[in-house]
Design a protein around this motif. Structure first.
Motif: not given
Length: 663
Positions: A495-496, A535-536, A538-540, A623-624, A628-629
C-alpha cells in the motif's frame, strides 16, 4: 634469376629492426604508464607511499611521531623521527643510497626479511614505492637526518636536479628522521586535489594501528591542525565508528606466532576487534603491516572463516539450529563490523596499490588465532553466545527465504505474456478490459462472445491461492498469479509502494466467476490477492467484478409483445421479473425458469448479452467500503488469516443469520 628475392624493403619510417626496440630506463615506464603503478584519479596514493615508509619505521620500533603538512603551494611534506634514509655510497651501484631509493623501481630496505633485515614486517615487496612518488612529482626534496649529519637531495620528474649535499646537524635540527616534500605533477592525475576525507581516515588509521604513535596533519591553507593518538588501539577506534549498538560486547584479541611455530614465521599473526550489530551499515577495515587493504583479501577471509567455525561449533554444541536451516559463513559475517590488523612476513598484494592481500597462508594464519579465541569466549559467556547464534540463524532464515524469491518468467528481458491469454487488438487502456474467467469452458465461451477489439480473456484453472499471508517474493511460484501479474502489466506491491503503472495493459480488470458459492469463493480469493498485493489498482479504480446471472426466464408471446427472455442475478430479481410477467397478463406457469449451473453452460451469445456487453452487463467497481485501509486489513485478516478460525467463527455466529445463501 629465379632464385633472386623480389621482396622490397619497406621505408625507414616503418622499419622493424634492432633499432626499433626501445628500452625504457629508470623511471620512464612509470611516466609512460602511470596507471600501472599507482592510482591516477588523484595523488593520494603517491603520498601514501611516503607515509607507509614513515609508518614502517614506527612499526619497526624506531619512531614515535609522523607529521603530514599540506603546504599552501600544493606540495605535501611527510616527516618522521625514524632512523633516516642512509645516504652513504652503495657498495655496488656507486651512488648515494638515498638517491637509489628515489630513482630505482626495485630498490629498498624491505627485501631482506627475517634476521638481520631492517624491516621484519612492512607494507609489501613490490619495491616501486617512493620512486613512483618521485617519478610523478614536478619536484621532490628528500632530507635525511642520521649519525649527526643532514643530507638533502632534490629531484624533478624523477631526475636528480640538485645533487646530494651533506652538512653537520645544527641546533634546530632533529637528531634523526626523514622529511620528504613532494609537488605532485597535475598532468598525471585526473584531479590534483587530495581527497581530504580519505587522507584523514588514512592518518587516523595509522594512529589506531600503532598505539602510542602520534600522527599529526597540518593544513597551511586553513591553519588547521589535527592530531591522533590511540592508546587502546582497535577497540577505541571500532567503538567510535560503529553504526548501531552491539548485540553482545566487543570481541577483541590478538595472536602471534612464536619461534616454535611450524607453519608461520615468528611475529606473524593478527589483532582484531569485532562487533555484531542488528542494524546500520557494517564498519569493515583491514590492514596488513599497517597498509589499508580497502578491497580486503585473504586476511579478511581468515577472520570470516574463524568467526564462522567458532559460531557454528557453538550452535552445534548447544543444539540451537532449527530444522531445515543451513548455516553459511555469510550468515555470521553479515552483521559483523571489525577492524583487523594482520602482520604477514612476506605479503603478496593484488596490484601495485596494495588494495587486496593475496597471500594464501593469511587465511589459515588469521583463522588459526581467531577461531579458538572466539570458541573459548562464547563458551565462557553462553548467554552472549546464544544471542550471537540467534542473529546468525535469523540471517540464515532471511537468506534462505530470499533465495526462494520467484521472478517473472522472461525472454529477451521482456516478461512473456501467458499463452492462455487471449488478448485484445486495441492498445488503448481507456477502453481495454481483461476478464479473469473461472474455468476453461467459460473461458471458451467468453473468447467466442467477446468484442475482440477491446476485450481480453484470461481463463483461470481451479481455485486461486489464498495470498493473504504469502510473502510477495514467493507470489510468482504460483502460475495463476504469475500469469495475472504479467497479463495486467503491473508487479505486486504494497500500500505504501509506488509501483510502475506505466505498463498497465488494461483500464478495467474484471473478475468473472460463477454466480454460486464456489464462484463467490474464487471472487473473494482474487479480491484478497488484489487488496493485498495490487492495492494501487483498486485505489486507481481499475478493478471490477462482473455479475453474471443465475437465472433465465423465458416468457411466451403476449398480445403484441413477442416471446422474450430475461436474466436475473439472484432470487430477488427473479421474483421481480415473475411479478412483472403476472402484471403483463402471462398466465401462471406460462413462463419457464432455467438456472445456470455456471458460466460454462452459457452460450457465447448469452455470455455477451448478460456479462460482456457494456450496454447490458452489470459491472461493479471495487473500492474500499466504510472502513479505511487499516480497518479493511484487520477485517481481511479475520476472514483470510490462517490462525483466525476463532475470529471467523465469531463473525459467523454474529452475522450468519443475515445472509441468504444457496449451498
Amino acid at each position: 634469376m629465379a632464385t633472386q628475392s623480389t621482396v622490397k624493403t619497406s621505408s625507414a619510417s616503418s622499419e622493424y629492426s634492432e633499432g626499433s626496440i626501445r628500452v625504457l630506463k629508470g623511471l620512464e615506464p612509470v611516466k609512460q604508464r602511470p596507471g600501472m603503478y599507482t592510482r591516477t584519479d588523484n595523488p593520494l596514493h603517491i603520498i601514501q607511499e611516503v607515509l607507509d615508509n614513515a609508518a614502517d619505521e614506527a612499526l619497526a620500533g624506531y619512531g614515535k611521531k609522523i607529521k603530514v603538512i599540506l603546504h599552501a603551494d600544493g606540495s605535501v611534506s611527510i616527516e618522521d623521527d625514524g632512523r633516516g634514509i642512509p645516504f652513504g655510497l652503495h657498495p655496488e651501484e656507486n651512488a648515494p643510497v638515498i638517491e637509489l631509493v628515489f630513482t630505482r623501481l626495485h630498490a629498498g630496505g624491505k627485501f631482506d626479511k627475517g634476521k638481520g633485515g631492517a624491516y621484519s614486517f612492512s607494507g609489501g615487496l613490490h619495491g616501486v614505492g617512493v620512486s613512483v612518488t618521485n617519478a610523478l612529482s614536478k619536484r621532490l626534496e628528500a632530507t635525511s637526518y642520521r649519525e649527526g649529519q643532514v643530507a638533502t637531495l632534490v629531484f624533478s620528474g624523477g631526475d636528480v636536479t640538485e645533487p646530494l649535499v651533506k652538512r653537520a646537524t645544527g641546533e634546530g635540527d632533529r637528531k634523526q628522521g626523514t622529511t620528504v616534500r613532494a609537488w605532485p605533477d597535475a598532468k598525471y592525475f585526473e584531479s590534483s586535489a587530495l581527497p581530504m576525507n580519505e587522507l584523514t581516515h588514512l592518518l587516523r588509521s595509522k594512529a589506531v594501528l600503532m598505539p602510542g604513535v602520534t600522527v599529526t596533519l597540518v593544513n597551511e591553507k586553513t591553519k588547521e591542525t589535527q592530531q591522533w593518538q590511540y592508546k587502546a588501539g582497535l577497540r577505541d577506534y571500532l567503538t567510535q565508528t560503529l553504526n548501531g549498538d552491539p548485540v553482545i560486547p566487543l570481541f577483541e584479541g590478538e595472536g602471534f606466532a612464536d619461534g616454535n611455530s611450524e607453519s608461520f614465521a615468528e611475529g606473524e599473526g593478527a589483532s582484531w576487534a569485532v562487533a555484531f550489530t542488528e542494524d546500520g551499515a557494517p564498519v569493515r577495515e583491514s590492514y596488513v603491516n599497517l597498509i589499508p587493504t580497502s578491497a580486503g583479501g585473504t586476511h579478511d577471509s581468515g577472520l570470516r572463516d574463524g568467526l564462522f567455525t567458532a559460531v557454528k561449533s557453538f550452535i552445534e554444541l548447544h543444539g540451537l539450529l532449527p530444522k531445515g536451516v543451513k548455516l553459511m559463513p555469510e550468515d555470521v559475517f553479515a552483521r559483523a563490523s571489525y577492524v583487523l590488523s594482520a602482520k604477514v612476513l612476506d605479503p603478496q598484494f593484488q596490484g601495485q596499490i596494495k588494495e587486496r592481500l593475496n597471500s594464501r597462508d593469511a587465511v589459515r594464519l588469521v583463522s588459526s588465532f581467531v577461531r579458538p579465541a572466539l570458541e573459548l569466549w562464547l563458551n565462557e559467556h553462553v548467554d552472549y553466545g546464544k544471542k550471537l547464534a540467534e542473529l546468525a540463524i535469523k540471517a540464515a532464515q532471511t537468506r534462505q527465504k530470499a533465495g526462494q524469491k520467484v521472478e517473472k518468467r522472461k525472454s529477451s528481458g521482456v516478461a512473456v505474456l501467458p499463452g492462455k491469454l487471449t488478448d485484445c487488438e486495441s492498445k488503448d487502456i481507456l477502453h481495454n478490459e481483461v476478464f479473469l474467467v473461472e474455468g476453461d469452458s467459460a473461458g471458451g465461451s467468453a473468447k467466442m462472445g467477446r468484442n475482440k477489439e477491446s476485450q481480453a480473456i484470461l481463463p483461470l484453472r481451479g481455485k486461486v491461492l489464498n495470498t493473504w499471508e504469502v510473502d510477495r517474493d514467493r507470489l510468482f511460484a504460483n502460475n495463476e498469479i504469475h500469469d495475472i501479474s504479467v497479463a495486467i502489466g503491473v508487479d505486486p506491491h504494497g500500500p505504501n509502494d509506488n509501483p510502475d503503472m506505466s505498463n498497465l495493459r488494461y483500464g478495467k480488470v474484471c473478475i468473472l466467476s460463477d454466480a454460486d458459492v464456489d464462484g463467490s469463493h474464487i471472487q473473494v480469493l482474487l479480491l484478497t490477492l488484489f487488496f493485498r498485493h495490487f492495492p494501487k489498482l483498486i485505489e486507481a479504480g481499475h478493478l471490477y467484478v462482473a455479475r453474471p446471472p443465475l437465472f433465465r426466464v423465458d416468457a411466451p408471446a403476449r398480445g403484441k409483445k413477442p416471446a422474450s427472455k430475461a436474466y436475473a442475478l439472484d432470487e430477488g430479481e427473479l421474483t421481480a421479473i415473475i411479478d412483472k410477467l403476472r402484471k403483463d397478463g402471462v398466465k401462471e406457469g406460462g413462463w419457464s425458469i432455467s438456472r445456470f449451473k455456471g458460466l460454462g453452460e452459457m452460450s457465447a451469445e448469452q455470455l455477451w448479452d448478460t456479462t460482456l456487453n457494456p450496454d447490458t452487463r452489470r459491472l461493479l467497481p471495487i473500492e474500499l467500503g466504510p472502513l479505511d485501509n487499516a480497518g479493511t486489513e484487520n477485517l481481511m485478516t479475520q476472514l483470510m488469516g490462517k490462525g483466525e478460525a476463532a475470529a471467523r467463527r465469531e463473525l459467523m455466529e454474529l452475522h450468519g443469520d443475515s445472509i441468504e445463501i444457496d449451498v
